[in-house]
Design an enzyme around this catalytic site. Structure first.
Site, PDB file in Angstrom:
ATOM      1  N   ARG A   1       0.807  -1.215   0.000  1.00 18.31           N
ATOM      2  CA  ARG A   1       0.000   0.000   0.000  1.00 18.31           C
ATOM      3  C   ARG A   1       0.844   1.270   0.000  1.00 18.31           C
ATOM      4  NH1 ARG A   1      -3.905  -0.809   4.767  1.00 18.31           N
ATOM      5  NH2 ARG A   1      -1.827  -1.259   5.477  1.00 18.31           N
TER       6      ARG A   1
ATOM      7  N   LYS B   1      -0.967 -18.876   6.684  1.00 18.38           N
ATOM      8  CA  LYS B   1      -1.885 -19.066   7.785  1.00 18.38           C
ATOM      9  C   LYS B   1      -2.026 -17.745   8.542  1.00 18.38           C
ATOM     10  CE  LYS B   1      -0.571 -20.821  11.995  1.00 18.38           C
ATOM     11  NZ  LYS B   1       0.234 -20.010  12.899  1.00 18.38           N
TER      12      LYS B   1
ATOM     13  N   HIS C   1       4.205 -23.745   7.299  1.00 21.03           N
ATOM     14  CA  HIS C   1       5.668 -23.743   7.144  1.00 21.03           C
ATOM     15  C   HIS C   1       6.310 -24.968   7.796  1.00 21.03           C
ATOM     16  CE1 HIS C   1       5.893 -21.946  11.191  1.00 21.03           C
ATOM     17  NE2 HIS C   1       7.169 -22.231  11.199  1.00 21.03           N
TER      18      HIS C   1
ATOM     19  N   GLU D   1       7.818 -24.146  23.063  1.00 18.38           N
ATOM     20  CA  GLU D   1       8.567 -22.916  22.776  1.00 18.38           C
ATOM     21  C   GLU D   1       8.955 -22.274  24.105  1.00 18.38           C
ATOM     22  OE1 GLU D   1       7.207 -20.739  19.065  1.00 18.38           O
ATOM     23  OE2 GLU D   1       5.328 -21.478  19.857  1.00 18.38           O
TER      24      GLU D   1
ATOM     25  N   ASP E   1      -3.524 -21.541  16.766  1.00 15.53           N
ATOM     26  CA  ASP E   1      -2.228 -21.088  16.260  1.00 15.53           C
ATOM     27  C   ASP E   1      -1.308 -22.265  15.915  1.00 15.53           C
ATOM     28  OD1 ASP E   1      -0.303 -18.944  15.775  1.00 15.53           O
ATOM     29  OD2 ASP E   1       0.753 -19.668  17.558  1.00 15.53           O
TER      30      ASP E   1
ATOM     31  N   HIS F   1       0.073 -26.921  12.550  1.00 16.27           N
ATOM     32  CA  HIS F   1       1.386 -27.570  12.618  1.00 16.27           C
ATOM     33  C   HIS F   1       1.338 -28.947  13.287  1.00 16.27           C
ATOM     34  CE1 HIS F   1       2.545 -23.693  11.330  1.00 16.27           C
ATOM     35  NE2 HIS F   1       2.758 -23.133  12.494  1.00 16.27           N
TER      36      HIS F   1
ATOM     37  N   LYS G   1       3.710 -21.943  24.927  1.00 11.02           N
ATOM     38  CA  LYS G   1       4.688 -20.854  24.969  1.00 11.02           C
ATOM     39  C   LYS G   1       5.284 -20.798  26.366  1.00 11.02           C
ATOM     40  CE  LYS G   1       3.269 -18.820  20.995  1.00 11.02           C
ATOM     41  NZ  LYS G   1       4.115 -18.871  19.805  1.00 11.02           N
TER      42      LYS G   1
HETATM   43  C1  BG6 Z   1       3.775 -19.940  13.873  1.00 12.41           C
HETATM   44  C2  BG6 Z   1       2.968 -19.522  15.059  1.00 12.41           C
HETATM   45  O1  BG6 Z   1       2.940 -20.460  12.874  1.00 12.41           O
HETATM   46  O2  BG6 Z   1       4.733 -20.907  14.260  1.00 12.41           O
HETATM   47  C3  BG6 Z   1       3.878 -19.001  16.165  1.00 12.41           C
HETATM   48  O3  BG6 Z   1       2.031 -18.523  14.686  1.00 12.41           O
HETATM   49  C4  BG6 Z   1       4.950 -19.999  16.487  1.00 12.41           C
HETATM   50  O4  BG6 Z   1       3.129 -18.683  17.338  1.00 12.41           O
HETATM   51  C5  BG6 Z   1       5.666 -20.457  15.232  1.00 12.41           C
HETATM   52  O5  BG6 Z   1       5.866 -19.384  17.375  1.00 12.41           O
HETATM   53  C6  BG6 Z   1       6.626 -21.588  15.516  1.00 12.41           C
HETATM   54  O6  BG6 Z   1       7.394 -21.828  14.361  1.00 12.41           O
HETATM   55  P1  BG6 Z   1       8.874 -22.393  14.468  1.00 12.41           P
HETATM   56  O7  BG6 Z   1       9.278 -22.566  13.035  1.00 12.41           O
HETATM   57  O8  BG6 Z   1       9.690 -21.381  15.198  1.00 12.41           O
HETATM   58  O9  BG6 Z   1       8.784 -23.686  15.214  1.00 12.41           O
END
Ligand code: BG6
Length: 483
Positions: free
Chosen positions: A51, A148, A178, A216, A235, A240, A331
């Site tokens: 933008r 996502k 990812h 994490e 999330d 994942h 987390k």
């Molecule tokens: C993301 C989430 O898709 O994946 C995050 O939104 C998360 O909250 C992250 O921290 C974790 O990815 P990775 O590659 O660091 O394990």
């Protein structure tokens, strides 16, 4: 071992949201790395679209800064940076209006593969798809890539699918998770389907249970507002962890082709039993000694969003009936550690003296950090004094075994090149995403109706007590999270 880089065909990649965080942190550095190793042709075009009014030079400066910050190897390659910047263009464009679209069309070559990467809010997917259509840019060889979160629940995911399918066929839509781009996640398929060793054991007859952990150590700092609308279930689990579960549990596909793989994953999701509240533990990290808790980071002292969730999941099919899958993610836990641990059943009859603390055979697939595979076995403790048993690990650490080739590419590098190659194997199909929401929605709705708050847990711990109980009551325990 020789690293093989197979160049992709020339392409035009339009990156919507080119000045945003994900583009600067992941997508642009990923493209640069592919360019630097010679995978991206010199006449590829990357067209940043956003933008902001910005000159071409200002855009190049922004990209140069991003590379310096997020592509550590770039600084040593000034010539490569200069050549990479030649591939870039910038278009100022209004995603929901008409401004800028003609200009965008001027940059695209008619016969070249084109990919539209939507690194923007899902709210804009429909408008962008419609604009691409009315401007005649959505040609049959075009691909659209979306990030996502793909929906907030089943209804919104269906609406997004409908928005995209108004303009694109399913074969042109690339939904990114990812985790599927991570080397070690792909290795899970190779481990299972390129080695005959595991398959005879890979079922409820021989496997006692499976633990899938994505822990994490960081909290939600800075992302609190986004995260609070989502929580660990939306999330991480819906996407994942679900992918890890599918790759672990699926039947061998007949070939390594996009729909053959995705059909098998879908069957796993459809075989998941609904999860009763007793099989779910939710948590929220609390504040300690001046370090803000989840509620501080979310900016809402009353929030009931979970920063941790653990589930006991049953898969109702012949392969897995009777073997629970325990999933946990959160987390601010003790360690950053993601792994899949397959625990095998004990031998049917033990001829040796009982060994205190024996845990049995387990195959641990370490996804990150310290990627590798460990097989926990029982051996004889050396020395005299009878048959004493100990546990020892057969350990394959990829970095040691593969040397420099173990250096993992970032997930995005692989995925963007797959888009250009037209390979959808590592992308989620629309029905897969909808099936995942169909399974997850009733759990989330149940929490919303009960209005119960998640159990607090200490930062640096392994999550709330309830999560420990989920396994204890089955006579099992979680693997330790490495400190
Ligand atoms: C993301 C989430 O898709 O994946 C995050 O939104 C998360 O909250 C992250 O921290 C974790 O990815 P990775 O590659 O660091 O394990």
């Amino acid at each position: 071992m020789v690293s093989r880089v197979i160049p992709v065909a020339p392409f035009d990649l339009v990156l919507f949201g080119a000045t945003g965080d994900l583009a600067r942190r992941k997508i642009i550095p990923g493209l640069f790395h592919r360019f630097a190793v010679g995978q991206m042709p010199a006449d590829a075009r990357i067209i940043g679209a956003a933008r902001s009014e910005m000159t071409h030079d200002a855009f190049l400066n922004l990209i140069r800064d991003s590379l310096e910050e997020f592509a550590p190897k770039a600084a040593a390659q000034p010539d490569k940076i200069a050549a990479f910047l030649q591939t870039l263009r910038y278009v100022c464009l209004d995603a929901t209006g008409k401004a800028g679209w003609d200009d965008l069309g001027q940059h695209l070559r008619p016969e070249t593969v084109r990919a539209f990467y939507l690194s923007v809010s899902p709210r804009l997917f429909g408008d962008i798809a419609d604009n691409l259509n009315t401007q005649g840019l959505a040609t049959p060889q075009a691909r659209i890539v979306v990030e996502k979160p793909f929906g907030h629940d089943l209804a919104s995911a269906k609406a997004l699918n409908a928005d995209l399918r108004r303009v694109f066929d399913e074969g042109q839509i690339y939904r990114i998770d990812h985790y599927l781009g991570k080397e070690t996640v792909q290795n899970l398929m190779v481990l299972r389907f390129a080695n005959a060793l595991w398959e005879p054991l890979w079922n409820a007859t021989h496997i006692d249970h499976v633990q899938i952990t994505v822990a994490e150590s960081l909290g939600v700092e800075g992302r609190g507002e986004y995260y609070d609308r989502s929580g660990a279930m939306r999330d991480m689990v819906q996407n994942h962890l679900m992918q890890l579960l599918c790759l672990t549990a699926m039947e061998p596909p007949s070939r390594f082709k996009p729909d053959a793989v995705r059909d098998e994953k879908l069957k796993v999701i459809e075989a998941l039993d609904p999860v009763p509240p007793d099989n779910i533990a939710r948590g929220q990290y609390r504040a300690v000694k001046g370090d803000g808790g989840y509620r501080d980071h979310a900016g809402d002292p009353q929030t009931r969003t979970e920063s941790f969730v653990a589930l006991k999941v049953n898969i109702s099919n012949w392969r897995w009936a009777g073997t629970p899958f325990y999933l946990r993610t959160g987390k601010k836990l003790r360690a950053r550690s993601s792994e899949i641990a397959i625990t095998f059943r004990d031998p049917p009859h033990m001829i040796f003296p009982k060994m205190a603390g024996r845990r049995g055979n387990a195959l641990i697939i370490r996804l990150q950090p310290d990627e590798g595979i460990t097989l926990r076995t029982t051996i004889k403790e050396p020395g005299p004094g009878g048959m004493r048993l100990v546990e020892a690990a057969l350990d394959l650490t990829f970095a040691e075994a593969l040397g420099p080739h173990a250096e993992a590419q970032d997930a995005y590098e692989r995925l963007v090149m797959d888009v250009i190659r037209g390979d959808q194997t590592l992308f989620m199909r629309g029905d897969e995403v909808e099936a995942a929401w169909t399974w997850v929605d009733p759990m989330i709705n149940g929490w919303e109706e009960s209005r119960e708050s998640p159990a607090p847990y200490d930062p640096g711990s392994a999550g709330p007590e309830d999560a420990l109980m989920l396994l204890h009551r089955d006579g099992r325990r979680w693997r330790d999270l490495a400190p």
